[in-house]
Each structure stands twice: as structure tokens, then as C-alpha cells.
Design an enzyme around this catalytic site. Structure first.
Site, PDB file in Angstrom:
ATOM      1  N   THR A  38     -12.860   4.164   6.528  1.00  0.00           N
ATOM      2  CA  THR A  38     -12.146   5.137   7.344  1.00  0.00           C
ATOM      3  C   THR A  38     -13.136   6.107   7.966  1.00  0.00           C
ATOM      4  OG1 THR A  38     -11.864   6.799   5.607  1.00  0.00           O
ATOM      5  CG2 THR A  38     -10.251   5.002   5.674  1.00  0.00           C
ATOM      6  N   LYS A  39     -12.676   6.873   8.945  1.00  0.00           N
ATOM      7  CA  LYS A  39     -13.573   7.830   9.585  1.00  0.00           C
ATOM      8  C   LYS A  39     -14.017   8.906   8.592  1.00  0.00           C
ATOM      9  CE  LYS A  39      -9.881  10.751  11.548  1.00  0.00           C
ATOM     10  NZ  LYS A  39      -9.335  11.334  12.796  1.00  0.00           N
ATOM     11  N   GLU A  55       0.841  -1.196   0.000  1.00  0.00           N
ATOM     12  CA  GLU A  55       0.000   0.000   0.000  1.00  0.00           C
ATOM     13  C   GLU A  55       0.875   1.244   0.000  1.00  0.00           C
ATOM     14  OE1 GLU A  55      -3.520   2.293   2.526  1.00  0.00           O
ATOM     15  OE2 GLU A  55      -3.261   0.130   2.751  1.00  0.00           O
ATOM     16  N   ASP A 110     -12.883   9.231  -3.387  1.00  0.00           N
ATOM     17  CA  ASP A 110     -14.200   9.806  -3.158  1.00  0.00           C
ATOM     18  C   ASP A 110     -14.426  11.046  -4.024  1.00  0.00           C
ATOM     19  OD1 ASP A 110     -12.397  11.387  -1.832  1.00  0.00           O
ATOM     20  OD2 ASP A 110     -13.495  11.482   0.061  1.00  0.00           O
ATOM     21  N   ASP A 128      -4.455  12.096  -3.151  1.00  0.00           N
ATOM     22  CA  ASP A 128      -4.824  13.498  -3.343  1.00  0.00           C
ATOM     23  C   ASP A 128      -5.439  13.665  -4.729  1.00  0.00           C
ATOM     24  OD1 ASP A 128      -4.755  16.335  -3.860  1.00  0.00           O
ATOM     25  OD2 ASP A 128      -3.374  16.507  -2.176  1.00  0.00           O
ATOM     26  N   LYS A 145      -8.441  20.761  -8.930  1.00  0.00           N
ATOM     27  CA  LYS A 145      -8.429  21.818  -9.935  1.00  0.00           C
ATOM     28  C   LYS A 145      -7.853  21.286 -11.238  1.00  0.00           C
ATOM     29  CE  LYS A 145      -8.061  25.662  -6.670  1.00  0.00           C
ATOM     30  NZ  LYS A 145      -7.270  26.834  -6.220  1.00  0.00           N
TER      31      LYS A 145
END
Length: 242
Positions: free
Chosen positions: A220-221, A73, A184, A148, A152
Site C-alpha cells: 500500500t502507499k 478480507e 506495521d 487499528d 496505548k
């Protein structure tokens, strides 16, 4: 992650994730403050669970003391999901790459408390680790969760998922090995899908473009929070076929 992006203030500021093999660094190391728990974990567990960077290929059988499928990972953040996956799949070996020192310390602390023996971590630039340390056809699974998105348009070239990155990562996977990515950001998911579909050595493991979240990828949170807000998450699973 957007996961990572949300963690950016406590993690690191990437300056060019789309750097492919020896062009520019994928991250600049900007360390946050190490907690006592994180530092203690590094001091006490690095000798058994940490890997020092070197321009020499690893022998995973020697590193883990056994022959088992290796899951790699990139960018595990604070390591909670990586530790959970390693705990839930003791039959596999897990190798995590992360540039954020406190994240590495937190991961080691959690792994130590869980008594894991099937997890190793390295604190270094992922592109260099892939190039110099990961043997060809040594990985069963490659994981990249919530990188990330560089949302833009003028920054899209900085996204880590680009044709060159996939091409350089491909030989590290065994035939039948799987790339598993998740994001996401719908636009980034579409970009990932386009790049993977264009890679002739891979095929989609799913009948549809995107996969339901596999049971082995923990929530994940940040993902839970996004789900509560109605945000989408897209998983992609592609198998190396040649």
C-alpha cells in the site's frame, strides 16, 4: 489500518474492534462525503457486486456463479489492494467487508473499471457478517491487513485480534485454510503471534515466527512510505489444521 489508522480521518472511527460475536459493534458508521464517482459506482454496480446484509448464510457458489476458493478480507479501506488481488488471481473469489461507505464506493469503482467478476463487497459490521452470513468451512483464506493497533496499553483490549475473535473465525475456514494478518506495529505483531500460537487448531505456515510479505499481498502507499522511513511490517500466516 495504521494503514487503517492513517486512513482513519477519511474512513471511520472504531469504538471497539475487540467486540466478539454480538457484544458491541466493531465499528460505528460515520460516513465521509461520497464522491460522484463513488456514488455512481454504488448506484450502477451494487446489483451485481454488492451484497445486502441479512441474517442468512450465503451460498458462495450461487453468489459468484461458480465454485472457487473464497478469500475474505475484513476492513479493505478504499479497496485498492483488494481489487489488485482479485485482478491478479482470477481463479479465486474475493469477498470484502467494510463499514466505510465511500471506501465501498471507491472499491466498486476500481473493480468496475478493471472489469472484475470475482469480487463481491458488503457494507456492514464484520462481526455480524461472520456470525450470520459466512458458512462454516467455506473460506480458503481470511485476511486482516493493518487493523487499528490501539497502541496505548490501556486500549489493547479493543484490538480485534483476541482469542475470542480467532475462536469465532476458526470454523469459517476450511481445514487447510489460512489466516493472513499484517501489521506495521511490532507490539501488535507480537500480540497477534501470541494469540495465534495459543490457538490449538492452527499452526504457523512458516519456519520462523513471521513471514516475508507474500507476493499476493500488494504494497500500500502507506506501507511504501513506512518502508522509506525504515518502519517494519510483520506478516503472519497460520493454517487451520483441525
Amino acid at each position: 489500518m495504521t494503514d487503517q489508522e492513517n486512513q482513519a480521518s477519511e474512513k471511520t472511527q472504531p469504538v471497539g474492534e475487540a467486540r466478539y460475536m454480538r457484544k458491541i459493534r466493531s465499528f460505528v458508521k460515520r460516513e465521509g462525503r461520497m464522491t460522484n464517482r463513488q456514488q455512481t459506482a454504488i448506484d450502477t454496480l451494487w446489483a451485481t457486486m454488492g451484497v445486502d446484509y441479512q441474517e442468512k448464510e450465503l451460498d458462495f457458489t450461487e453468489l459468484f456463479g461458480r465454485d472457487a476458493p473464497v478469500v475474505l478480507e475484513i476492513g479493505f479501506g478504499m479497496g485498492k489492494s483488494l481489487v489488485e488481488m482479485a485482478k491478479n488471481a482470477p481463479e479465486k473469489n474475493f469477498f470484502g467487508i467494510e463499514v466505510h461507505g465511500p471506501g465501498v464506493g471507491a472499491c466498486l469503482a476500481d473493480a468496475g473499471e478493471a472489469g472484475l467478476t470475482n469480487l463481491r463487497v458488503i457494507n456492514h459490521d464484520a462481526v455480524e457478517v461472520l456470525e450470520f452470513m459466512i458458512p462454516d468451512e467455506s473460506l480458503a483464506t481470511f485476511q486482516l491487513y493493518f487493523p487499528d493497533p490501539w497502541h496505548k496499553a490501556r486500549h489493547h483490549k479493543r484490538r480485534i485480534v483476541q482469542p475470542e475473535f480467532i475462536e469465532n473465525m476458526r470454523p469459517k475456514l476450511a481445514i487447510g485454510g489460512v489466516i493472513h494478518m499484517a501489521t506495521d506495529w511490532e507490539n501488535y505483531a507480537e500480540h497477534m503471534l501470541e494469540v495465534l500460537k495459543a490457538a490449538s487448531d492452527f499452526k504457523n505456515s512458516c519456519d520462523s515466527d513471521y513471514a516475508p510479505r507474500p507476493e499476493w499481498r500488494p504494497l500500500t502507499k502507506f506501507e511504501n512510505r513506512g518502508n522509506n522511513l525504515g518502519h517494519g511490517v510483520w506478516d503472519l500466516l497460520f493454517e487451520r489444521i483441525s
